[in-house]
Design a protein around this motif. Sequence first.
Motif, PDB file in Angstrom:
ATOM      1  N   HIS A 152      18.515 -27.418  30.797  1.00 42.86           N
ATOM      2  CA  HIS A 152      18.095 -28.689  31.395  1.00 42.86           C
ATOM      3  C   HIS A 152      17.328 -29.498  30.360  1.00 42.86           C
ATOM      4  O   HIS A 152      17.179 -29.052  29.226  1.00 42.86           O
ATOM      5  CB  HIS A 152      17.310 -28.485  32.694  1.00 42.86           C
ATOM      6  CG  HIS A 152      16.055 -27.674  32.574  1.00 42.86           C
ATOM      7  ND1 HIS A 152      16.070 -26.334  32.261  1.00 42.86           N
ATOM      8  CD2 HIS A 152      14.747 -28.008  32.720  1.00 42.86           C
ATOM      9  CE1 HIS A 152      14.821 -25.880  32.233  1.00 42.86           C
ATOM     10  NE2 HIS A 152      13.991 -26.878  32.496  1.00 42.86           N
TER      11      HIS A 152
ATOM     12  N   HIS B 176      14.149 -30.521  30.015  1.00 41.27           N
ATOM     13  CA  HIS B 176      12.735 -30.320  29.689  1.00 41.27           C
ATOM     14  C   HIS B 176      12.586 -29.867  28.229  1.00 41.27           C
ATOM     15  O   HIS B 176      13.303 -28.967  27.773  1.00 41.27           O
ATOM     16  CB  HIS B 176      12.097 -29.307  30.644  1.00 41.27           C
ATOM     17  CG  HIS B 176      11.959 -29.834  32.041  1.00 41.27           C
ATOM     18  ND1 HIS B 176      11.806 -29.024  33.145  1.00 41.27           N
ATOM     19  CD2 HIS B 176      11.944 -31.112  32.501  1.00 41.27           C
ATOM     20  CE1 HIS B 176      11.714 -29.785  34.230  1.00 41.27           C
ATOM     21  NE2 HIS B 176      11.796 -31.043  33.865  1.00 41.27           N
TER      22      HIS B 176
ATOM     23  N   HIS C  26      12.856 -26.360  26.472  1.00 45.65           N
ATOM     24  CA  HIS C  26      14.135 -25.638  26.423  1.00 45.65           C
ATOM     25  C   HIS C  26      15.060 -26.133  25.319  1.00 45.65           C
ATOM     26  O   HIS C  26      16.107 -25.543  25.084  1.00 45.65           O
ATOM     27  CB  HIS C  26      14.853 -25.731  27.784  1.00 45.65           C
ATOM     28  CG  HIS C  26      14.112 -24.994  28.850  1.00 45.65           C
ATOM     29  ND1 HIS C  26      14.495 -23.757  29.315  1.00 45.65           N
ATOM     30  CD2 HIS C  26      12.953 -25.307  29.493  1.00 45.65           C
ATOM     31  CE1 HIS C  26      13.621 -23.339  30.219  1.00 45.65           C
ATOM     32  NE2 HIS C  26      12.678 -24.259  30.341  1.00 45.65           N
TER      33      HIS C  26
ATOM     34  N   HIS D  32      16.248 -26.947  40.083  1.00 46.54           N
ATOM     35  CA  HIS D  32      14.973 -27.189  39.389  1.00 46.54           C
ATOM     36  C   HIS D  32      14.909 -28.635  38.905  1.00 46.54           C
ATOM     37  O   HIS D  32      13.879 -29.294  38.982  1.00 46.54           O
ATOM     38  CB  HIS D  32      14.848 -26.198  38.228  1.00 46.54           C
ATOM     39  CG  HIS D  32      13.753 -26.492  37.264  1.00 46.54           C
ATOM     40  ND1 HIS D  32      12.422 -26.454  37.626  1.00 46.54           N
ATOM     41  CD2 HIS D  32      13.764 -26.820  35.946  1.00 46.54           C
ATOM     42  CE1 HIS D  32      11.677 -26.745  36.553  1.00 46.54           C
ATOM     43  NE2 HIS D  32      12.471 -26.981  35.526  1.00 46.54           N
TER      44      HIS D  32
ATOM     45  N   ASP E  88      15.139 -22.623  34.115  1.00 50.07           N
ATOM     46  CA  ASP E  88      13.959 -22.595  34.997  1.00 50.07           C
ATOM     47  C   ASP E  88      14.315 -22.476  36.481  1.00 50.07           C
ATOM     48  O   ASP E  88      13.458 -22.690  37.341  1.00 50.07           O
ATOM     49  CB  ASP E  88      13.080 -23.828  34.753  1.00 50.07           C
ATOM     50  CG  ASP E  88      12.239 -23.680  33.492  1.00 50.07           C
ATOM     51  OD1 ASP E  88      12.244 -22.590  32.893  1.00 50.07           O
ATOM     52  OD2 ASP E  88      11.583 -24.664  33.105  1.00 50.07           O
TER      53      ASP E  88
HETATM   54 ZN   LIG Z   1      11.949 -26.844  33.284  1.00 47.93          ZN
END
Ligand SMILES: [Zn+2]
Length: 263
Positions: A73, A75, A78, A133, A152
């Motif tokens: 994803h 974020h 990551h 998420h 996540d």
């Molecule tokens: Zn995350």
Amino acid sequence: MASSVYAGQVHKLGPDLYAYISSNDSSANSTFLVSNAGILVVDTGLNEVEGRKLRAEIRKISAAPVRWIVNTHYHPDHRGGNSVFGQDATVISTLYTRDHVEPVYPQNLTVHSTLTLFLGAHRVEIYHPGPAHTMGDLVVYFPDQQTVATGDLFLTNSCPAMDQGDMENWIAALEHILALPVQHVVPGHFELATKVDLGRFHDYLSELGKQVREMRATGMPMKQVRKSISLPQFSHFRQFPQYEATFADNAETYYGQLLARRK
Ligand SMILES: [Zn+2]
């Protein structure tokens, strides 16, 4: 969220497949599959420092080029290490993730639903479980090694940070994983896990959801819901202030999703 100068721990999970469990709780775990034709890495850590630690551990096992990076994803924790692996690697993500990342990667393959890669002797199944998420998560399943890298969607013994996702679909996504043959679960953060841990996390979200729905049905205002949520059976889960969120924060996020749905 102590940062750390130490490299993460590498665990061999099955033929050609490894988990890299970060020593820095603020930086995501990674999973990597090696073959002579190239290496696939799932998530690259918070930044270049963390990415270099990961790369150094990969290099102890294989000198092959990293040809594919899956970002579960958008974020930053990551994907912050992506640049360490050079411009030749193809970044695999959802379109949603691509749209939330600057700058755009030179080679970005987007997955709308599912993508199956054949790497060396192994199969890699990459799929978007729907909003969970975030609105654009990917899950990576390695059937030969009975391993899943969840991003996540799952944190070991921890209550999760929640973005603009969908908690009910998130629970369904966990149930899908629980129905697969799985020996090892590489969580987005914290220690390597099993299906039992994943099941416990599923039960946390389910129970939280049930309580919030029941309170909402009585017309209870959100502030009171935050105070009334009671999950003592999960008291060992990591929470704020050391970590991202609390049970009350998770309850509030889901309450917001229920309110938004009525519009
Ligand atoms: Zn995350």
